[in-house]
Design a protein around this motif. Structure first.
Motif, PDB file in Angstrom:
ATOM      1  N   LEU A 140      41.116  30.553  37.807  1.00 48.87           N
ATOM      2  CA  LEU A 140      40.899  31.779  37.043  1.00 48.87           C
ATOM      3  C   LEU A 140      39.984  32.778  37.746  1.00 48.87           C
ATOM      4  O   LEU A 140      40.316  33.966  37.848  1.00 48.87           O
ATOM      5  CB  LEU A 140      40.353  31.442  35.650  1.00 48.87           C
ATOM      6  N   ALA A 141      38.832  32.325  38.224  1.00 47.58           N
ATOM      7  CA  ALA A 141      37.856  33.260  38.811  1.00 47.58           C
ATOM      8  C   ALA A 141      38.402  34.027  40.017  1.00 47.58           C
ATOM      9  O   ALA A 141      38.108  35.224  40.154  1.00 47.58           O
ATOM     10  CB  ALA A 141      36.570  32.518  39.178  1.00 47.58           C
ATOM     11  N   PRO A 142      39.185  33.413  40.926  1.00 44.57           N
ATOM     12  CA  PRO A 142      39.715  34.194  42.050  1.00 44.57           C
ATOM     13  C   PRO A 142      40.601  35.361  41.637  1.00 44.57           C
ATOM     14  O   PRO A 142      40.809  36.292  42.428  1.00 44.57           O
ATOM     15  CB  PRO A 142      40.508  33.155  42.858  1.00 44.57           C
ATOM     16  N   CYS A 143      41.126  35.347  40.401  1.00 46.90           N
ATOM     17  CA  CYS A 143      41.972  36.447  39.937  1.00 46.90           C
ATOM     18  C   CYS A 143      41.160  37.668  39.525  1.00 46.90           C
ATOM     19  O   CYS A 143      41.689  38.794  39.509  1.00 46.90           O
ATOM     20  CB  CYS A 143      42.812  35.999  38.739  1.00 46.90           C
ATOM     21  N   LEU A 144      39.892  37.480  39.150  1.00 49.10           N
ATOM     22  CA  LEU A 144      39.125  38.536  38.501  1.00 49.10           C
ATOM     23  C   LEU A 144      39.079  39.848  39.279  1.00 49.10           C
ATOM     24  O   LEU A 144      39.302  40.919  38.700  1.00 49.10           O
ATOM     25  CB  LEU A 144      37.700  38.047  38.205  1.00 49.10           C
ATOM     26  N   PRO A 145      38.801  39.833  40.605  1.00 47.94           N
ATOM     27  CA  PRO A 145      38.686  41.117  41.306  1.00 47.94           C
ATOM     28  C   PRO A 145      39.971  41.939  41.316  1.00 47.94           C
ATOM     29  O   PRO A 145      39.909  43.163  41.480  1.00 47.94           O
ATOM     30  CB  PRO A 145      38.296  40.694  42.730  1.00 47.94           C
ATOM     31  N   ALA A 146      41.112  41.297  41.138  1.00 44.45           N
ATOM     32  CA  ALA A 146      42.395  42.001  41.222  1.00 44.45           C
ATOM     33  C   ALA A 146      42.948  42.406  39.861  1.00 44.45           C
ATOM     34  O   ALA A 146      44.010  43.033  39.791  1.00 44.45           O
ATOM     35  CB  ALA A 146      43.419  41.122  41.942  1.00 44.45           C
ATOM     36  N   LEU A 147      42.249  42.079  38.769  1.00 45.66           N
ATOM     37  CA  LEU A 147      42.760  42.351  37.426  1.00 45.66           C
ATOM     38  C   LEU A 147      42.259  43.686  36.888  1.00 45.66           C
ATOM     39  O   LEU A 147      41.165  44.142  37.256  1.00 45.66           O
ATOM     40  CB  LEU A 147      42.327  41.240  36.465  1.00 45.66           C
ATOM     41  N   PRO A 148      43.020  44.301  35.979  1.00 45.05           N
ATOM     42  CA  PRO A 148      42.484  45.453  35.242  1.00 45.05           C
ATOM     43  C   PRO A 148      41.208  45.048  34.507  1.00 45.05           C
ATOM     44  O   PRO A 148      41.052  43.892  34.101  1.00 45.05           O
ATOM     45  CB  PRO A 148      43.609  45.796  34.260  1.00 45.05           C
ATOM     46  N   ALA A 149      40.302  45.989  34.341  1.00 46.83           N
ATOM     47  CA  ALA A 149      38.977  45.678  33.806  1.00 46.83           C
ATOM     48  C   ALA A 149      39.037  45.013  32.440  1.00 46.83           C
ATOM     49  O   ALA A 149      38.266  44.086  32.154  1.00 46.83           O
ATOM     50  CB  ALA A 149      38.139  46.952  33.744  1.00 46.83           C
ATOM     51  N   ASP A 150      39.965  45.463  31.570  1.00 46.45           N
ATOM     52  CA  ASP A 150      40.029  44.878  30.231  1.00 46.45           C
ATOM     53  C   ASP A 150      40.420  43.415  30.279  1.00 46.45           C
ATOM     54  O   ASP A 150      39.833  42.571  29.577  1.00 46.45           O
ATOM     55  CB  ASP A 150      40.981  45.673  29.343  1.00 46.45           C
ATOM     56  N   LEU A 151      41.412  43.075  31.115  1.00 42.54           N
ATOM     57  CA  LEU A 151      41.812  41.678  31.257  1.00 42.54           C
ATOM     58  C   LEU A 151      40.706  40.863  31.902  1.00 42.54           C
ATOM     59  O   LEU A 151      40.431  39.729  31.489  1.00 42.54           O
ATOM     60  CB  LEU A 151      43.089  41.561  32.089  1.00 42.54           C
ATOM     61  N   ALA A 152      40.064  41.404  32.924  1.00 41.72           N
ATOM     62  CA  ALA A 152      39.022  40.668  33.644  1.00 41.72           C
ATOM     63  C   ALA A 152      37.889  40.271  32.702  1.00 41.72           C
ATOM     64  O   ALA A 152      37.389  39.132  32.754  1.00 41.72           O
ATOM     65  CB  ALA A 152      38.490  41.506  34.803  1.00 41.72           C
ATOM     66  N   ARG A 153      37.470  41.176  31.836  1.00 38.65           N
ATOM     67  CA  ARG A 153      36.387  40.855  30.890  1.00 38.65           C
ATOM     68  C   ARG A 153      36.789  39.714  29.965  1.00 38.65           C
ATOM     69  O   ARG A 153      35.990  38.811  29.678  1.00 38.65           O
ATOM     70  CB  ARG A 153      36.023  42.089  30.063  1.00 38.65           C
ATOM     71  N   ARG A 154      38.017  39.729  29.507  1.00 37.27           N
ATOM     72  CA  ARG A 154      38.472  38.684  28.595  1.00 37.27           C
ATOM     73  C   ARG A 154      38.610  37.345  29.321  1.00 37.27           C
ATOM     74  O   ARG A 154      38.298  36.294  28.750  1.00 37.27           O
ATOM     75  CB  ARG A 154      39.793  39.098  27.963  1.00 37.27           C
ATOM     76  N   VAL A 155      39.073  37.361  30.557  1.00 42.85           N
ATOM     77  CA  VAL A 155      39.179  36.121  31.338  1.00 42.85           C
ATOM     78  C   VAL A 155      37.792  35.550  31.603  1.00 42.85           C
ATOM     79  O   VAL A 155      37.594  34.329  31.566  1.00 42.85           O
ATOM     80  CB  VAL A 155      39.943  36.370  32.647  1.00 42.85           C
ATOM     81  N   GLU A 156      36.829  36.391  31.880  1.00 41.25           N
ATOM     82  CA  GLU A 156      35.449  35.913  32.072  1.00 41.25           C
ATOM     83  C   GLU A 156      34.948  35.174  30.838  1.00 41.25           C
ATOM     84  O   GLU A 156      34.232  34.163  30.956  1.00 41.25           O
ATOM     85  CB  GLU A 156      34.533  37.084  32.398  1.00 41.25           C
ATOM     86  N   THR A 157      35.322  35.657  29.651  1.00 44.49           N
ATOM     87  CA  THR A 157      34.931  34.984  28.409  1.00 44.49           C
ATOM     88  C   THR A 157      35.532  33.587  28.345  1.00 44.49           C
ATOM     89  O   THR A 157      34.864  32.618  27.945  1.00 44.49           O
ATOM     90  CB  THR A 157      35.399  35.811  27.188  1.00 44.49           C
ATOM     91  N   VAL A 158      36.799  33.466  28.741  1.00 46.21           N
ATOM     92  CA  VAL A 158      37.448  32.152  28.754  1.00 46.21           C
ATOM     93  C   VAL A 158      36.778  31.233  29.765  1.00 46.21           C
ATOM     94  O   VAL A 158      36.523  30.051  29.478  1.00 46.21           O
ATOM     95  CB  VAL A 158      38.950  32.301  29.065  1.00 46.21           C
ATOM     96  N   ILE A 159      36.480  31.733  30.945  1.00 41.03           N
ATOM     97  CA  ILE A 159      35.833  30.914  31.984  1.00 41.03           C
ATOM     98  C   ILE A 159      34.528  30.333  31.463  1.00 41.03           C
ATOM     99  O   ILE A 159      34.223  29.153  31.685  1.00 41.03           O
ATOM    100  CB  ILE A 159      35.606  31.750  33.263  1.00 41.03           C
TER     101      ILE A 159
END
Length: 267
Positions: A140-159
């Motif tokens: 999951l974390a390697p995806c964060l820099p390439a994601l739209p900001a809204d998705l990245a914030r939500r993925v960080e919550t899951v992590i």
């Protein structure tokens, strides 16, 4: 030496014809016919050696995969398998049996000795002893820099919640790693797994991926056997990573898929 010369040298027969076939993101795929009548599936690309090692590991674990006939540098020759569509109940049962057999090949740590890729998206596979840590740091974390900001914030919550969402230790099964229905090749009553992206991890990862773009029939589930308690709650978590990979590869068209999975995870 050209790929044609290499094939003729290895198999001792001239190439009679070669046809481009739709394949994966990593390799060109050709259907090559020798003058003897033998037909080969021929892949050319930078990761074919890794794919050959993955296929051999799967075969050693008892999975049905195409035979690796030759691997040299950027060239991989596999047996050609004729596909039968639509797949019947027997073929789906064969896939379930083969997948369970492969998942019974275990490792104490999670990952794979080599990194890999889905097209332009790198897959980090360095081994880790902690499963939530692996899913966070390698998936999951390697995806964060390439994601739209809204998705990245939500993925960080899951992590941040992964230690509560996933068991620290799971079965360490040998995974196909990209087992959507397009990577299950059905031939008669047999089922083969192709285009692997192997690593050791939770067996539920392959099952969740298989459900991402369709639903296997009952014959598959009966042949695969018992499922772990609480699996339904983990399905969106394991489907999230391939959804994020699709966002990175194909753009906004998969934004809704990822967002829907995050909704199910309460993120």
């Amino acid at each position: 030496m050209s790929w044609r010369d290499e094939i003729e040298s290895v198999f001792g027969a001239p190439v009679a014809g070669a046809t481009q076939v739709q394949g994966g993101d990593l390799s060109d795929l050709l259907r090559v016919t020798l003058q003897t009548g033998r037909v080969l599936a021929v892949k050319r690309g930078p990761y074919v050696g890794t794919e050959a090692r993955m296929l051999r590991a799967m075969a050693l674990a008892g999975a049905a995969v195409p035979d690796v006939l030759h691997n040299g540098g950027r060239l991989l020759c596999l047996e050609w398998l004729d596909e039968t569509a639509p797949a019947g109940a027997e073929a789906w049962a064969a896939l379930g049996t083969g997948l369970r057999r492969m998942h019974n090949s275990r490792s104490a740590d999670y990952g794979w000795p080599e990194d890999y890729a889905f097209g332009a998206v790198a897959i980090e596979n360095a081994m880790l002893p902690d499963w939530p840590g692996f899913w966070a740091e390698r998936r999951l974390a390697p995806c964060l820099p390439a994601l739209p900001a809204d998705l990245a914030r939500r993925v960080e919550t899951v992590i941040a919640r992964l230690p509560d969402l996933l068991p620290a230790q799971v079965d360490g099964a040998l995974l196909h790693g990209d087992l959507w229905t397009g990577n299950a090749l059905f031939s008669g009553e047999d089922a083969y797994m192709i285009d692997p992206a192997c690593y050791h991890g939770h067996s539920e990862v392959d099952l969740a991926m298989l459900e991402l773009f369709g639903q296997p029939p009952d014959s598959f589930w009966r042949a695969y056997g018992p499922l772990e308690q609480g699996r339904d709650a983990r399905v969106p978590l394991y489907q999230l990573w391939p959804a994020l990979v699709h966002v990175r590869l194909f753009g906004a068209g998969y934004h809704g898929m990822a967002a829907g999975l995050l909704d199910r995870l309460g993120a």
